[in-house]
Scaffold this motif. Structure first.
Motif, short mmCIF file in Angstrom:
data_model
loop_
_atom_site.label_atom_id
_atom_site.label_comp_id
_atom_site.label_asym_id
_atom_site.label_seq_id
_atom_site.Cartn_x
_atom_site.Cartn_y
_atom_site.Cartn_z
N UNK A 69 -5.62 -19.12 -73.72
CA UNK A 69 -4.33 -19.06 -73.05
C UNK A 69 -3.52 -17.84 -73.52
N UNK A 70 -3.56 -17.58 -74.83
CA UNK A 70 -2.86 -16.40 -75.35
C UNK A 70 -3.47 -15.12 -74.80
N UNK A 71 -4.78 -15.07 -74.73
CA UNK A 71 -5.46 -13.90 -74.15
C UNK A 71 -5.01 -13.69 -72.71
N UNK A 72 -4.96 -14.80 -71.95
CA UNK A 72 -4.52 -14.73 -70.56
C UNK A 72 -3.08 -14.26 -70.46
N UNK A 73 -2.22 -14.78 -71.36
CA UNK A 73 -0.80 -14.39 -71.35
C UNK A 73 -0.64 -12.90 -71.64
N UNK A 74 -1.39 -12.39 -72.63
CA UNK A 74 -1.30 -10.96 -72.97
C UNK A 74 -1.78 -10.10 -71.81
N UNK A 75 -2.87 -10.52 -71.15
CA UNK A 75 -3.36 -9.76 -69.99
C UNK A 75 -2.30 -9.74 -68.90
N UNK A 76 -1.63 -10.90 -68.68
CA UNK A 76 -0.56 -10.93 -67.67
C UNK A 76 0.55 -9.95 -68.01
N UNK A 77 0.97 -9.90 -69.25
CA UNK A 77 2.06 -9.01 -69.63
C UNK A 77 1.62 -7.55 -69.60
N UNK A 78 0.39 -7.28 -69.94
CA UNK A 78 -0.11 -5.91 -69.81
C UNK A 78 -0.09 -5.48 -68.35
N UNK A 79 -0.52 -6.38 -67.45
CA UNK A 79 -0.49 -6.06 -66.02
C UNK A 79 0.94 -5.87 -65.52
N UNK A 80 1.86 -6.70 -66.02
CA UNK A 80 3.25 -6.52 -65.62
C UNK A 80 3.79 -5.17 -66.10
N UNK A 81 3.41 -4.76 -67.31
CA UNK A 81 3.87 -3.47 -67.82
C UNK A 81 3.26 -2.32 -67.05
N UNK A 82 2.04 -2.52 -66.57
CA UNK A 82 1.37 -1.45 -65.83
C UNK A 82 1.66 -1.50 -64.34
N UNK A 83 2.35 -2.55 -63.90
CA UNK A 83 2.66 -2.68 -62.47
C UNK A 83 3.73 -1.67 -62.08
N UNK A 84 3.59 -1.11 -60.89
CA UNK A 84 4.53 -0.08 -60.43
C UNK A 84 5.23 -0.57 -59.18
N UNK A 85 6.50 -0.21 -59.08
CA UNK A 85 7.26 -0.54 -57.88
C UNK A 85 6.94 0.40 -56.73
N UNK A 86 6.35 1.56 -57.04
CA UNK A 86 5.98 2.52 -56.00
C UNK A 86 4.75 2.01 -55.27
N UNK A 87 4.70 2.25 -53.99
CA UNK A 87 3.58 1.78 -53.19
C UNK A 87 2.31 2.52 -53.60
N UNK A 88 1.27 1.74 -53.80
CA UNK A 88 -0.02 2.32 -54.23
C UNK A 88 -0.75 2.89 -53.02
N UNK A 89 -1.15 4.15 -53.13
CA UNK A 89 -1.87 4.80 -52.04
C UNK A 89 -3.37 4.61 -52.16
N UNK A 90 -3.89 4.70 -53.38
CA UNK A 90 -5.32 4.53 -53.61
C UNK A 90 -5.51 4.15 -55.07
N UNK A 91 -6.74 3.77 -55.39
CA UNK A 91 -7.02 3.39 -56.77
C UNK A 91 -8.45 3.76 -57.13
N UNK A 92 -8.68 3.86 -58.44
CA UNK A 92 -10.02 4.02 -59.00
C UNK A 92 -10.23 2.86 -59.96
#
Length: 1850
Positions: free
Chosen positions: A410-433
Motif C-alpha cells: 500500500x505504501x509503494x502504491x501511495x508513493x507511486x500515486x504521489x510521484x505521478x501527481x508530481x509529474x502530472x502536467x496541467x498542459x495538454x499532452x501532445x505526444x509521449x514516449x
C-alpha cells in the motif's frame, strides 16, 4: 551459387561444442555431395573428423570473413546464424570493449559490470540529432530515434527494455529517460525533466534490492510515459508498475537484501529527526538480516538516503509526508521483530509490554491491546454468527508477515500515486514516449506463480515483437518493389491461448480460487484433465502430480503448483486492517482508502508480487455495487487486465527494442560466458530476428555502394554511366542463381551468404592481382640483382688482374733497387771507416797540441799576474768584508720577518679554519684578498731588490774578471819582455808562489761567498714559492667561494624563475578558469534574464488578450524586408559634393581625411541651413505679429532699395565668378600638376602664391564690403520705419478729410488694404531672397576663408623653412601622395602583374603629359592674375559709386554705423547634441532599426559606437548625470533587444559585438586615465570626459560584450555543426581512398557526396564568410583570432567526438582523409594570416587521432611511439580509437588486445581526464584587449541615411 560449393579447402566453419557452445574449424579438403565426414582442423591445432547427421545431412555453419567480424549491426553479417551472432558479440564485448550492438531493429546491450565513461552529457550532445546508423550503437541512439520519429511522424513511441535480472534493464531505462530530459528540456518553469529523473532514486530505493545476480535489481516492472507538448518539450510523466515482489519484505535468500530503503533508514538512524523511529543496525531486525549481506560494496546507504530525501523534496513530497513514510517503514521493521509464544497447538500469545510491538503501535498510532489481540486471533463469519478463534504460532507469524507485506504494498502504491501527481502536467499532452522496464524470461529450478506471470508477459511481448519485425521486413520489400514471398516465423499465439483463453490456465486458477475447498492439487488435476494430450504445448512431468510444463517460445518451463492459489488470492486479515484504519496517524488511513477491494473474507497468507496499475491523478468515483464486483478480482486477473492495457498502449505506438544480456553469473567485468549468452539470446528473441532476416534478403546494398565495393570485379567494358544497369550486368555474370538476389528501386537485396561469396571473389581477385604484382616485382628485383652481381664480378676481375700486374712490376723494381742499394751501401761502409779513422787522428792531434798550449799559458799566467792580483785582491777583501756584514744584517732581518710572517700565517690559518672566520672571510673576502695581494706584491718587490743586488754582485765579479783578462793580456806582453829578461823570472817565482797562496785563499773565500749567495738565493726562492703557493691557495679558495656564490645565485635565480614561471602559469590558468566561470555565470544570467523577459511577455499576453480583428505589424518586421535595399536608399540620399567626387575616385585612391572633411562640410551646411530655416521661421512669426500693428505702409525709397539690391546682386555675381574661377584654378592644379610644378621656387608656384595672396586681400575687402552693406541695410530699415508711420498718418488724414462727404471712404480703405497686402508680400519675398542670398554669400566667404587659411598655413610652413628644405618638403608631400597612390595600385593589381605594368606605363605617360601642360598652366595663371586685377578695379569703382549715390542729407540724417558681426571659423568639439525627448528616437534609428549590412558596406566601421559616445560626451559636457545614465541604459537594453530578436543572424551579432567593443574602447580611450591615453593625440586628449567616471558602465559593457561573444559562438556553432561531420569525416575529399563495407539494417550515411551533402569546401566557404563579415564590421583583430580559435576548436572537437563514436570511421584510409582535411584548414589559416591565433593547436587532438589511425600498431616500439606522439589525447581516447580501429580491406590487420594492454600499461601514470569526448560546448574565455582608435571625433560625419537629423554637431 549452391551453398555446398562454398565448403572448399581452407573454408572456416562452426561446429557445436558442449563447453564453448560453438567452435571454429577449418576444412582440410573440399566437400563433395555425398560425403558423410568432414575433415576439420581446430584452432587448438587438433584434427577432427566431423560426422554429418545422416537424417538431415546439414552442413556446419560457415564462418563470416574476418572483415565482417565486429560489425555494428548483426544483420550486416553475410552468414546469419547463432554462432556468427555469438562470435560477433563476443569480439565486440571482449576485444573492442563495446557493450552495444544492433540486431536489426533491436539494440543488444551486454552488462559490462563496470562503470564506463559513455553516458555523460557530452555523449548525449554527440548523439543528439544524428541518424541511428551514423553513430555506433548506443542506448542514446535508440532514444534519439524514438524522439526523432515522435517529432517527424507525430506518433507516440515506446522503448521496450527487457532482460533477466542483472542484465542492466533499469540502468538502460534510466539512461534513456536521462537522454530525453537532457535533449528536450522542460516546457515550464517547474523543471519537469529534473522531476522525471528524480523519480528514479525514489523508485529504486523502494522497489530495488540486492540479489545474487544483481546489486540493484528491480523487483517490479514499470512503464513510464514521458509526455511532450507541441514543441516536443517534456511537460510531465506517468508511471505504471507491475508485479511488485512483496515476499522480499519478509524473506530474503542467502547473500540477498531487502529493499534498499530499509538499509538506508538504518544507516541514517543517528540523525536527530530519526531518533523517534528508534532504529538501529540492520542486523537488529528480522526483516533485514536474513540474507546475511547488509552491505553492498561501493554503496553508502547514508548518502543514498540523502539522495532519496532530496528527490522526494524535488517531487513535492513535504517533510511531514516524508517522515510519515519513514515512520511506516520503521514500523514494518519493528513489526518483523514481534515474537509469539505458544500456549498450545492451536493458540499463541505475545509477551506483555512487548517492546517491538509497543514501538510499532506508537509509530502507527494504534491501540496496543487491540493490535496484540488481533495478531493472535481471527474472526470467522458464518451465515448467522461470528466467531473469534485463536490461531497457532505459525499462523500468527504468517499473518504478521502478510500484514507487513500488505502495508508495504500500500505504501509503494501511495508513493507511486504521489510521484505521478508530481509529474502530472496541467498542459495538454501532445505526444509521449513510453519506457518499459520489464523482467525477461525466467526459468529456475523451482518455478512458481511469479515466474508464470513473468513468462506470460514475455510471451505477449514476443508476439508483438515478431509481428513488428515481420511488418518492417514487409514494408522494406514493398518500398523497394521486389517480389514479396511469405516468410515463415514462429507464432506463439497457441501458448498465449493456453494461458489466457477460456478454460485456460488463468481461468481455471481463478475458478479454483472461488471454490470453498479449492487446493493446488485439485487445480492441477483440472489442468491435466483439460489440456493434457489436447495441447501440444502442455505437458505433465513424469515423476510429479503437482507440476506442469509449458513449451514457451524460449524454452520448456516446469511450474510447481504449490502456492499458486494462495498467491493468486493475496489476502490479509480484515480485523488487522481495521485496527490500522483507526490509527491516529493521519497518513496511515490514507493508504487503506480502497482497501475493501483487496480484502477477502477468507483467511490466507500472501507472498509473491502484486500488480499495480496506473493510478489517475484524480480519483474516480465508483458506482454502487462496483466494490463487491472488484472484491473478487485475483492477482492473475488483475495482471492479465494490466497486460492487455499495456499491449494496447504498445500497439498504438512505434516500438523500439533494447535487449539486455547478462554476460556471466559472477558479475565479473568484461567476462563473456557463451552458454549464458546463448540462453538469453534465444530467450529475448534476438535469434528470432536473425532467423526472420535470414529467411529473406538480409544483406542490402545501394547501387553506388555495391559499385564502389566491387568495382574490382568489373571490366572496363562492363562499366556504364548507369550504375544500376552496371550492377545488374555484373551480378548476372557473378551469381548465376537469380533467386540469390533481387534488384530494388535503390538497393540490391542478397540472400544469406552471397555477400561472403562476393567478398571471397573480391579477395581472390585482389589476391591474384597481388600475386601478379609480386611475381613481376620479384622477377624485376632478381634480374636487377643478377645484373648487379655480373657487373660486380667484371669489376672484381678487372681489379684483380690489375693488382697482379702491379705486383710483378713492383717485384722487378725492387730487384733493381736492391742491386743499386748494395752498391751504394758497400761504398758507404768503406768511406765511413776511412772518415772515422781520419777524424780520430785529427782529434788526437788537436788534444795533444791543446794540452801543450795550455800548459804554456798557465805558466805565463802565474808568473805575470801575481803582482796585479795581489793589488786587487787586497782591495776586494776589504770591500767584501763590508758587504758581507751588510748582507748578514739584511739576512737576519729577513729571517726575523719570515719568523713573524710564519706566526701570522699560523694565526690566519687557525682563524681560517674556524666557522666565524670563514663567515668573515665570506663577507669581506675581496678586501682580504686584496691585502694578501698587496703583501705578495711587496714581497715580490723585496725579491726584485735582492735580485738586483745579486746582479750587482755578478756585475762586479764580471768586471773583475774583465780586469783579470786585461791583466792577462798585459802579462802576455810581459812574457815577451820575460824572454828578454829571463833573469827576472827566477826572482819572481818566489813572489808567484806567495801569490798562489793568496789566490787560493781568495778562491776559497769566493767559494764561501758564492755558497752563501746560493743559499740565500735558494731561501729567497723558497720563500717566494711558499708565498706563491699560499697566494694560489687563497686564490683557489676565493674562486671556489665565488664559484659557490655564483652557483648558489644561479640556483636561486633558476628556482625563483621556475617558481615564477609555474606561479605565472598557475595564475594564468586560475585567471582563465575564473574568467571562464565568470563568463559562464554571465551566460547563465543572460539565460535567466531572457527567461524572465519571456515570462513577463507571457504574463502580459495572458493579462491582455488581443481581440480578434486587424493587428498592426511592428515596424521592425517591415524593416527586415528593406534590409537589402539599404544601399539604394543611401545612393539617393547622398549630397552633391559626394556625387561630384565619384569620377575622381576611380582615378585616385580615396583620401579618408578628405572624405571626412567633406562629410564635415556637408553636415555644417545642413546645420547652417537648419539654423537659417529656424531664423526664417522666427522672422516670419515676427512679421505676422507686426502685421496687426502695421496695416498700411506706402512704398518710399523703393528706387534706392531697388538700386541697392541690384548693386548687391552684381557684387554676388562677381563673387560667384571669382569663386568659380578660383575653384577651376585649384582643380586644374590638383589634377594636372606635377611635382616640378608644385615645388617651392618654381615659377608656377610663385605665381600661384601671388594669386593666393591677392585673392586673400580681395576676400578681406569683399568681407568688409558685405559688412558695410549689411550695416547700411539695417540702418535703412530702421530709418524707414518711423518715416513710413509719419507719412501714412498725414496722408490718411488728408484723404479722409477729402472723402468724408463723398462716401468713398470704404472703397478707398479696401483698395488701400489690397495695396498694402501686395506691398507686404513683395517686401517679404524680397526680404527672404535678400536674406538667403546674404547667407549664401556668408557661407561662400566662410569656405573661401577656410581655404585661404589652409593655403596660408601651408605657405607659412614652407616659408619658414630654408630654400632647400622647402623643396624637400614639397617633394616629400608629393612623394607621399604618389607613394600612397602607387601602394594603392600595387595592392589593387598585386595578383595581376600585367595590369600593374600597364599602370606603370600609363603613369610615365601621365608624367610626360603633365610636363607638357606646365606651359599651359603658366598662361592660365597669367590670365587669372589679370582677371583678378580687373575685378579689384571694378570693386573699387562700385564702392566709389555707392558713396556718390548717397546724398549729404541722408548721411547727416541717417548716419551709417557699421555693425560688427564677428564670424569665427566653426571648430567642432567631437560632440553630438540631442534633446532628452529624442533619446528614444535616437536609440530606435541607431540600434533597433539599423541594418548591419548597409552600415558595414557604406559607412565607417563602428559608426554607431562613435555616435553614441559623442552623445555621451555632450551629456558629460553638460554635467547631466540623468541624461548620461539614461542614454547608456537605453543603449545596453536596446542592444539586448536587437540580439534577442535577431540573435540567430551572424551578421547582426557580429556587427553589435564589434560596435560594443568599439564603444567600450572609446569609453576607455577618453576616460582620462593615463593608461588609456598613451596612444592619443593632443586633440583626442582634449576630448576626454571631464565630469563622470563611467568605469561601472565599462564593466557592464564588457559583460555585454562577453554575452554577445558567447551568442556569436553559439550562432556560428549552429551554422557549422551540420557541416562538420559530413565535410570532415564522411565526404571523400580524396576520391577512391576509402572503402565501403557491407552495412546492416541501420544504414550509415553514404560518403559519396550528393547534391545536398556538405563537403570540406562548404566548411571553408562558411569560414570565409564569417571572416569577411567580421572584417567588414571592423572587429578587433585580436577578437577575430579568438573567434577563429573557437571555430576551429568546435570543428576539431565535433570531428573527434564523432570519430570516437563511429567504428566505421576508424580506419587507415579515413585517417588519411582527416589529415588532408586538416591541412586544408591550416592552409586557410595561412591565407588569412591567422597561424598565430592558436587555432591550429586546437586541432592537435584530431591530428594525433588521424596519425594514430595510420601508424603501425604491432610492436613495443610502436607502442612507445604512440605514447610519445599522442600527448594531446587522453588515455581513454587512445584506447577507444585502438579498440574501434576497423580494417576496410582484408590486407589490413586489427589491433591486438595485447597491444592495447601494452598501451594502457605505458599510459597508466599519465594524469589526464577520464572523460572520453571533448567538450564541444566549451567556450574559451574571451578577452578584449584595449584597441584605441586613431579617428578624430570632430571629423566624423553623420549620414542622412541614418535618420538622425534631430541631433547636431557641437
Amino acid at each position: 551459387m549452391a551453398a555446398s560449393e562454398l565448403y572448399t579447402k581452407f573454408a572456416r566453419v562452426w561446429i557445436p561444442d558442449p563447453e564453448e557452445v560453438w567452435k571454429s574449424a577449418e576444412l582440410l579438403k573440399d566437400y563433395k555431395p555425398g560425403d558423410k565426414v568432414l575433415l576439420l582442423h581446430l584452432e587448438e591445432g587438433k584434427d577432427l573428423e566431423y560426422r554429418l547427421d545422416p537424417k538431415t545431412k546439414e552442413l556446419p555453419h560457415l564462418r563470416n570473413p574476418d572483415i565482417l567480424v565486429g560489425e555494428n549491426d548483426l544483420t550486416a553479417l553475410s552468414y546469419l546464424h547463432e554462432p556468427a551472432v555469438l562470435h560477433n558479440l563476443r569480439v565486440r564485448f571482449i576485444d573492442s570493449k563495446l557493450i552495444y550492438t544492433y540486431c536489426g531493429i533491436v539494440l543488444v546491450a551486454i552488462n559490462p559490470y563496470e562503470q564506463l565513461p559513455i553516458y555523460g552529457e557530452d555523449i548525449i550532445n554527440a548523439y543528439s540529432g544524428q541518424n541511428m546508423g551514423d553513430m555506433d550503437p548506443h542506448i542514446f541512439a535508440v532514444a534519439e530515434e524514438a524522439y526523432k520519429q515522435m517529432a517527424r511522424d507525430e506518433r507516440n513511441q515506446s522503448i521496450i527494455v527487457s532482460g533477466e535480472s542483472g542484465a542492466g534493464k533499469t540502468v538502460s531505462a534510466k539512461y534513456a529517460m536521462r537522454y530525453f530530459a537532457t535533449v528536450s528540456g522542460s516546457a515550464s518553469e517547474a523543471n519537469v525533466e529534473e522531476k522525471v529523473l528524480a523519480s528514479n532514486p525514489i523508485m529504486e530505493s523502494i522497489g530495488n534490492a540486492k540479489t545474487t545476480r544483481n546489486d540493484n535489481s528491480s523487483r517490479f516492472g514499470k512503464y513510464i510515459e514521458i509526455g511532450f507538448d507541441k514543441r516536443y518539450r517534456i511537460i510531465g510523466a506517468n508511471m505504471r508498475t507491475y508485479l511488485l515482489e512483496k515476499s522480499r519484505v519478509v524473506f530474503q535468500a542467502e547473500e540477498e537484501r531487502n529493499y534498499h530503503i530499509f538499509y538506508q533508514l538504518c544507516a541514517s538512524a543517528k540523525l536527530p529527526e530519526f531518533k523517534m523511529l528508534r532504529l538501529g543496525n540492520a542486523n537488529d531486525f528480522n526483516y533485514t538480516k536474513q540474507g546475511g549481506s547488509p552491505m553492498i560494496e561501493g554503496v553508502d546507504d547514508a548518502k543514498e538516503m540523502a539522495h532519496t530525501r532530496q528527490a522526494c523534496t524535488l517531487l513535492g513530497i513535504s517533510e511531514s509526508y516524508q517522515m510519515g513514510i519513514f515512520r511506516i517503514l520503521a514500523g514494518i521493521l519493528h513489526l518483523g521483530n514481534v515474537g509469539f509464544t505458544s500456549r498450545d497447538a492451536d493458540s499463541c500469545t505475545i509477551p506483555p509490554k512487548h517492546e517491538p510491538l509497543c514501538i510499532f503501535c506508537d509509530l502507527m498510532g494504534v491501540d496496543y491491546e487491540e493490535m496484540c489481540h488481533w495478531l493472535c486471533h481471527r474472526k470467522l463469519a458464518t451465515a448467522t454468527e461470528t466467531y473469534i478463534k485463536p490461531i497457532s504460532k505459525l499462523q500468527a507469524t504468517n499473518a504478521r508477515d502478510a500484514l507487513a507485506k500488505h502495508i508495504y504494498a500500500k505504501l509503494f502504491n501511495w508513493i507511486v500515486d504521489h510521484v505521478n501527481q508530481a509529474l502530472h502536467s496541467s498542459v495538454k499532452q501532445h505526444s509521449f514516449i513510453g519506457v518499459l522496464d520489464i523482467y525477461g524470461f525466467e526459468t529456475f529450478e523451482i518455478n512458481s506463480f511469479e515466474q508464470f506471470c513473468i513468462n506470460y508477459a514475455n510471451e505477449k511481448l514476443q508476439q508483438q515483437f515478431n509481428m513488428h519485425v515481420f511488418k518492417l521486413e514487409q514494408e522494406e520489400y514493398m518500398k523497394e518493389q521486389i517480389p514479396w514471398t511469405l516468410i515463415d516465423f514462429y507464432d506463439n499465439q497457441p501458448c498465449i491461448n493456453l494461458i489466457e483463453s477460456k478454460l485456460g490456465i488463468l481461468d481455471l486458477l481463478d475458478e479454483e480460487c472461488k471454490m470453498p475447498k479449492g487446493s493446488d492439487d485439485t487445480w492441477a488435476q483440472k489442468l491435466y484433465n483439460t489440456h493434457l494430450n489436447k495441447c501440444a504445448l502442455f505437458e505433465k512431468p513424469r515423476l510429479s502430480n503437482k507440476a506442469f510444463i509449458i513449451q514457451h517460445f524460449a524454452d520448456k518451463v516446469e511450474y510447481q503448483c504449490e502456492g499458486f492459489l494462495e498467491k493468486n488470492k493475496d489476502t490479509v486479515f480484515e480485523e488487522q486492517i481495521k485496527v490500522l484504519k483507526s490509527s491516529k496517524f493521519k497518513m496511515l488511513p490514507e493508504l487503506f482508502q480502497d482497501d475493501e477491494k483487496a480484502i477477502s473474507p477468507t483467511s490466507a497468507t500472501s507472498s509473491g508480487r502484486t500488480p499495480l496499475t496506473r493510478v489517475p491523478a484524480k480519483p474516480t468515483k465508483g458506482r454502487p455495487g462496483q466494490v463487491a464486483k472488484e472484491h473478487k478480482k485475483t492477482v492473475g486477473h488483475q495482471f492479465r487486465n494490466s497486460l492487455h492495457l499495456l499491449m494496447e498502449t504498445l500497439n498504438a505506438t512505434t516500438p523500439h527494442y533494447v535487449r539486455c544480456i547478462k554476460p556471466n553469473d559472477f558479475k565479473f567485468p568484461f567476462t563473456f560466458d557463451e552458454k549464458r549468452a546463448v540462453q538469453q539470446l534465444r530467450a529475448c528473441g534476438v535469434l528470432e530476428t536473425i532467423r526472420i532476416s535470414a529467411a529473406g534478403f538480409p544483406s542490402r546494398w545501394t547501387y553506388q555502394e555495391f559499385f564502389s565495393r566491387y568495382r574490382v570485379l568489373m571490366k572496363q567494358k562492363d562499366v556504364l554511366s548507369d550504375r544500376k544497369q552496371t550492377c545488374k550486368n555484373v551480378l548476372e555474370k557473378l551469381i548465376l542463381d537469380k533467386d540469390k538476389y533481387q534488384f530494388g528501386k535503390t538497393k540490391i537485396f542478397f540472400r544469406a551468404g552471397q555477400v561472403a561469396y562476393l567478398e571471397k571473389l573480391r579477395a581472390d581477385k585482389l589476391r591474384a592481382a597481388c600475386i601478379r604484382i609480386q611475381k613481376t616485382i620479384r622477377g624485376w628485383l632478381l634480374r636487377k640483382k643478377y645484373l648487379r652481381m655480373r657487373k660486380a664480378a667484371i669489376a672484381v676481375q678487372r681489379y684483380v688482374r690489375g693488382y697482379q700486374a702491379r705486383c710483378y712490376a713492383k717485384f722487378l723494381r725492387r730487384t733493381k733497387a736492391a742491386t743499386i742499394i748494395q752498391k751504394y751501401w758497400r761504398m758507404y761502409v768503406v768511406h765511413r771507416r776511412y772518415k772515422i779513422r781520419r777524424a780520430a787522428t785529427i782529434v788526437l792531434q788537436s788534444y795533444l797540441r791543446g794540452y801543450l798550449a795550455r800548459n804554456r799559458y798557465r805558466k805565463i799566467l802565474r808568473e805575470h799576474k801575481a803582482v796585479i792580483i795581489q793589488k786587487w785582491v787586497r782591495g776586494w777583501l776589504a770591500r767584501t768584508h763590508y758587504k758581507r756584514s751588510m748582507h748578514a744584517i739584511i739576512y737576519l732581518q729577513c729571517c726575523f720577518r719570515r719568523m713573524m710572517a710564519k706566526r701570522e700565517l699560523k694565526k690566519l690559518k687557525i682563524e681560517a679554519r674556524s666557522v666565524e672566520r670563514y663567515k668573515k672571510l665570506h663577507i669581506g673576502m675581496e678586501n682580504k684578498i686584496m691585502q694578501l695581494q698587496r703583501k705578495v706584491d711587496e714581497q715580490n718587490k723585496d725579491y726584485k731588490c735582492l735580485m738586483e743586488k745579486l746582479t750587482n754582485l755578478e756585475g762586479i765579479y764580471n768586471s773583475e774578471t774583465e780586469k783579470l783578462r786585461s791583466d792577462l793580456e798585459r802579462l802576455q806582453l810581459s812574457e815577451e819582455e820575460a824572454k828578454v829578461a829571463t833573469g827576472r823570472v827566477l826572482s819572481l817565482q818566489e813572489e808567484i808562489a806567495k801569490l798562489r797562496k793568496d789566490l787560493e785563499q781568495t778562491r776559497s773565500e769566493k767559494k764561501c761567498i758564492e755558497e752563501h749567495a746560493h743559499r740565500y738565493k735558494q731561501e729567497t726562492e723558497q720563500l717566494v714559492s711558499n708565498l706563491k703557493e699560499e697566494n694560489t691557495l687563497l686564490k683557489q679558495e676565493k674562486e671556489s667561494l665565488n664559484h659557490r656564490i655564483v652557483e648558489q645565485a644561479k640556483e636561486m635565480t633558476e628556482t625563483m624563475e621556475k617558481k615564477l614561471v609555474e606561479e605565472t602559469k598557475q595564475l594564468e590558468l586560475d585567471l582563465n578558469d575564473e574568467r571562464l566561470r565568470y563568463q559562464n555565470l554571465l551566460n547563465e544570467f543572460s539565460r535567466l534574464e531572457e527567461r524572465y523577459d519571456d515570462l513577463k511577455e507571457e504574463m502580459t499576453l495572458m493579462v491582455h488578450v488581443p481581440k480578434p480583428g486587424h493587428k498592426r505589424t511592428d515596424s521592425t518586421h517591415s524593416s527586415n524586408e528593406s534590409e537589402y535595399t539599404f544601399s539604394s536608399e543611401i545612393a539617393e540620399m547622398e549630397d552633391i559634393p559626394l556625387r561630384t567626387e565619384e569620377p575622381t575616385e576611380k582615378k585616385v585612391p580615396l583620401d579618408m581625411s578628405l572624405f571626412l572633411k567633406l562629410q564635415k562640410r556637408v553636415t555644417e551646411l545642413e546645420q547652417e541651413k537648419q539654423v537659417m530655416q529656424d531664423e526664417l521661421d522666427r522672422k516670419e512669426e515676427q512679421v505676422l505679429r507686426s502685421k496687426a500693428k502695421e496695416e498700411e505702409r506706402p512704398q518710399i525709397r523703393g528706387a534706392e532699395l531697388e538700386y541697392e539690391s541690384l548693386k548687391r546682386q552684381e557684387l554676388e555675381s562677381e563673387n560667384k565668378k571669382l569663386k568659380n574661377e578660383l575653384n577651376e584654378l585649384r582643380k586644374a592644379l590638383s589634377e594636372k600638376s606635377a611635382p616640378e610644378v608644385t615645388a617651392p621656387g618654381a615659377p608656377a608656384y610663385r605665381v600661384l602664391m601671388e594669386q593666393l595672396t591677392s585673392v586673400s586681400e580681395e576676400l578681406d575687402v569683399r568681407k568688409e564690403e558685405v559688412l558695410i552693406l549689411r550695416s547700411q541695410l539695417v540702418s535703412q530699415k530702421e530709418a524707414i520705419q518711423p518715416k513710413n508711420t509719419m507719412t501714412d498718418s498725414t496722408i490718411l488724414l488728408e484723404d479722409v478729410q477729402k472723402m468724408k462727404d463723398k462716401g468713398e471712404i470704404a472703397q478707398a480703405y479696401i483698395g488701400l488694404k489690397e495695396t498694402n497686402r501686395l506691398l507686404e508680400s513683395q517686401l517679404q519675398s524680397q526680404k527672404r531672397s535678400h536674406e538667403n542670398e546674404a547667407e549664401a554669400l556668408r557661407g561662400e566667404i566662410q569656405s573661401l576663408k577656410e581655404e585661404n587659411n589652409r593655403q596660408q598655413q601651408l605657405l607659412a610652413q614652407n616659408l619658414q623653412l630654408p630654400p632647400e628644405a622647402r623643396i624637400e618638403a614639397s617633394l616629400q608631400h608629393e612623394i607621399t601622395r604618389l607613394t600612397n597612390e602607387n601602394l594603392y595600385f600595387e595592392e589593387l593589381h598585386a595578383d595581376d602583374p600585367k595590369k600593374y605594368q600597364s599602370y606603370r606605363i600609363s603613369l610615365y605617360k601621365r608624367m610626360i603629359d603633365l610636363m607638357e601642360q606646365l606651359e599651359k598652366q603658366d598662361k592660365t595663371v597669367r590670365k587669372l592674375k589679370k582677371q583678378l586685377k580687373v575685378f579689384a578695379k571694378k570693386i573699387g569703382e562700385l564702392e566709389v559709386g555707392q558713396m556718390e549715390n548717397i546724398s549729404p542729407g541722408q548721411i547727416i540724417d541717417e548716419p551709417i554705423r557699421p555693425v560688427n558681426i564677428p564670424r569665427k571659423e566653426k571648430d567642432f568639439q567631437g560632440m553630438l547634441e540631442y534633446k532628452k525627448e529624442d533619446e528614444q528616437k535616437l536609440v530606435k534609428n541607431l540600434i533597433l532599426e539599423l541594418k548591419p549590412r548597409g552600415v558595414a558596406v557604406n559607412l565607417i566601421p563602428g559608426l554607431p559606437a562613435y555616435i553614441l559616445f559623442m552623445c555621451v560626451r555632450h551629456a558629460d559636457y553638460l554635467n547631466d548625470d540623468q541624461k548620461v545614465r539614461s542614454l547608456l541604459t537605453s543603449t545596453i537594453n536596446s542592444i539586448k533587444k536587437v540580439l534577442k530578436k535577431r540573435g540567430d543572424d551572424f551578421e547582426t551579432v557580429s556587427f553589435w559585438l564589434s560596435n560594443t567593443c568599439r564603444f567600450l574602447h572609446c569609453l576607455k580611450q577618453y576616460s582620462g586615465e593615463e593608461g588609456f591615453m598613451k596612444h592619443n593625440t593632443s586633440r583626442q586628449n582634449e576630448h576626454c570626459l571631464t565630469n563622470f567616471d563611467l568605469a561601472e558602465y565599462r564593466q557592464v559593457l564588457s559583460d555585454l560584450a562577453i554575452q554577445i561573444y558567447q551568442q556569436l559562438v553559439r550562432v556560428l556553432e549552429n551554422i557549422l555543426q551540420p557541416m562538420i561531420v559530413s565535410g570532415m569525416l564522411e565526404h571523400e575529399t580524396i576520391q577512391g581512398v576509402s572503402g565501403v563495407k557491407p552495412t546492416g539494417l541501420r544504414k550509415r550515411t553514404s560518403s559519396i557526396a550528393d547534391e545536398g551533402t556538405y563537403t570540406l569546401d562548404s566548411i571553408l566557404r562558411q569560414l570565409n564568410s564569417f571572416h569577411s563579415v567580421m572584417c567588414q564590421h571592423g572587429m578587433d583583430p585580436e577578437l577575430i583570432k579568438q573567434v577563429v580559435k573557437q571555430m576551429f576548436y568546435i570543428v576539431g572537437a565535433i570531428t573527434l567526438n564523432n570519430l570516437l563514436l563511429r567504428k566505421d570511421m576508424c580506419s587507415w584510409s579515413k585517417g588519411m582523409q582527416i589529415r588532408y582535411n586538416v591541412s586544408q584548414l591550416e592552409e586557410w589559416l595561412r591565407d588569412k594570416n591567422l597561424m598565430n591565433s592558436g587555432a591550429k593547436e586546437t586541432l592537435e587532438p584530431l591530428i594525433q587521432a588521424a596519425q594514430l589511425l595510420q601508424v603501425k600498431k604491432k610492436t613495443d616500439d610502436d607502442a612507445e611511439a604512440i605514447c610519445s606522439m599522442c600527448n594531446a589525447l587522453t588515455t581513454a581516447q587512445i584506447v577507444k580509437v585502438l579498440n574501434l580501429y576497423t580494417p576496410v580491406n582484408e590486407f589490413e590487420e586489427r589491433v591486438s588486445v595485447s597491444f592495447i594492454r601494452t598501451i594502457q600499461m605505458r599510459l597508466r601514470d599519465r594524469k589526464d581526464s577520464p572523460q572520453l569526448l571533448m567538450d564541444a560546448k566549451h567556450i574559451f574565455p574571451v578577452t578584449f584587449p584595449f584597441n584605441p582608435s586613431s579617428l578624430a571625433l570632430e571629423t566624423i560625419q553623420i549620414p542622412a541615411s541614418l535618420g538622425l537629423g534631430f541631433i547636431s554637431r557641437v
